[in-house]
Every structure is written in structure tokens, then in C-alpha cells.
Design a protein around this motif. Structure first.
Motif, short mmCIF file in Angstrom:
data_model
loop_
_atom_site.label_atom_id
_atom_site.label_comp_id
_atom_site.label_asym_id
_atom_site.label_seq_id
_atom_site.Cartn_x
_atom_site.Cartn_y
_atom_site.Cartn_z
N UNK A 1 -67.39 -11.98 17.70
CA UNK A 1 -67.69 -13.34 18.14
C UNK A 1 -66.44 -14.06 18.63
N UNK A 2 -65.27 -13.46 18.43
CA UNK A 2 -64.01 -14.05 18.86
C UNK A 2 -63.50 -13.31 20.09
N UNK A 3 -62.77 -14.01 20.92
CA UNK A 3 -62.25 -13.41 22.15
C UNK A 3 -61.34 -12.22 21.84
N UNK B 1 -62.28 -8.58 23.19
CA UNK B 1 -61.42 -8.16 24.29
C UNK B 1 -61.61 -9.04 25.51
N UNK B 2 -62.02 -10.23 25.31
CA UNK B 2 -62.29 -11.19 26.38
C UNK B 2 -63.29 -12.19 25.84
N UNK B 3 -63.84 -13.04 26.69
CA UNK B 3 -64.82 -13.99 26.18
C UNK B 3 -66.08 -13.26 25.72
N UNK B 4 -66.50 -13.47 24.48
CA UNK B 4 -67.69 -12.75 23.98
C UNK B 4 -68.97 -13.31 24.60
N UNK B 5 -70.03 -12.50 24.64
CA UNK B 5 -71.30 -13.00 25.16
C UNK B 5 -71.83 -14.16 24.30
N UNK B 6 -72.54 -15.06 24.91
CA UNK B 6 -73.05 -16.24 24.21
C UNK B 6 -73.96 -15.88 23.05
N UNK B 7 -74.75 -14.81 23.17
CA UNK B 7 -75.67 -14.47 22.09
C UNK B 7 -74.91 -14.04 20.84
N UNK B 8 -73.77 -13.39 20.98
CA UNK B 8 -72.98 -13.00 19.82
C UNK B 8 -72.37 -14.24 19.16
N UNK B 9 -71.86 -15.16 19.98
CA UNK B 9 -71.29 -16.41 19.44
C UNK B 9 -72.37 -17.20 18.73
#
Length: 126
Positions: free
Chosen positions: A17-19, A23-31
């Protein structure tokens, strides 16, 4: 809810859930799943982004150097936690299949399954 927490907990084990974990911006559903799991609510705008939007300058974080003995790798425990979450999710799905396969209790099982899905969602947004 067991299924939701098993999946979101498995994703958080590797900090997806963290960048930095993704390895980059995580998908919104994981956040979103991580926020529900950790904060019992939908994601909120981080303080740094609020300050930036208000025109404030964020103070840089200074971390103290780490000293002491080297810690063992957390990877074996993380793998165990993910396997445990997969087993919990599979047993939950198997329980749903068994409950719906019982013709005598199918209606009750469907009603309880729907309530178990809808009630937490409603409570999340209240």
C-alpha cells in the motif's frame, strides 16, 4: 470481513500500500483496502499533501542512524503470514461453497452472506 482482512493483511505484509513497497504509486484498490484494514475507514489525504495544497512547506524528516546488532530477515515470517492469509481466504470461500450447497439452508445462507457483506460496508460509511 474475514476474507477482506485476510487479503488486505497479506498485501500489507509486504507494504504494497506504500509507494516504496510497490515500487511506485500503488493501485488505488490496494490503498483503499489497507486504509479499511488499518484505519477502519476510506483513505484520507495525507498531511503532507494537505500542507502542500495549503501552500505550507513540509519539514524534511531527519532519521537517526541505526546502531546495534543486525536484525534477522523478516522475509520468512512475511511468507508465512501471506500463506496463512491465503489459507484463511480459501477456507472462507470453501465455507461459503459448503453453506450454499446445502439445499435445506440455502436461503438462510444467502441472506446471512448478503448481510455479512452489506452491514460492514454500511458501517464503514456511517
Amino acid at each position: 470481513m474475514i476474507l477482506l482482512f485476510a487479503i488486505s493483511g497479506a498485501l500489507q505484509t509486504f507494504r504494497l500500500q506504500e509507494a516504496k513497497g510497490y515500487g511506485g504509486p500503488p493501485p488505488n484498490w490496494i490503498v483503499w483496502l489497507a486504509s479499511v484494514h488499518k484505519d477502519q475507514g476510506p483513505p484520507r489525504e495525507p498531511r503532507a499533501e494537505k500542507a502542500k495544497a495549503a501552500g505550507e512547506v513540509a519539514k524534511p524528516r531527519v532519521e537517526a542512524p541505526r546502531t546495534g546488532p543486525k536484525r534477522p530477515s523478516p522475509l520468512p515470517l512475511k511468507i508465512f503470514v501471506v500463506l496463512l492469509a491465503i489459507a484463511l481466504a480459501m477456507s472462507t470461500l470453501l465455507g461459503i461453497v459448503i453453506a450454499l450447497a446445502n439445499h435445506a439452508m440455502r436461503r438462510v445462507s444467502i441472506v446471512l452472506l448478503l448481510l455479512g457483506t452489506v452491514v460492514p460496508i454500511v458501517l464503514l460509511w456511517v
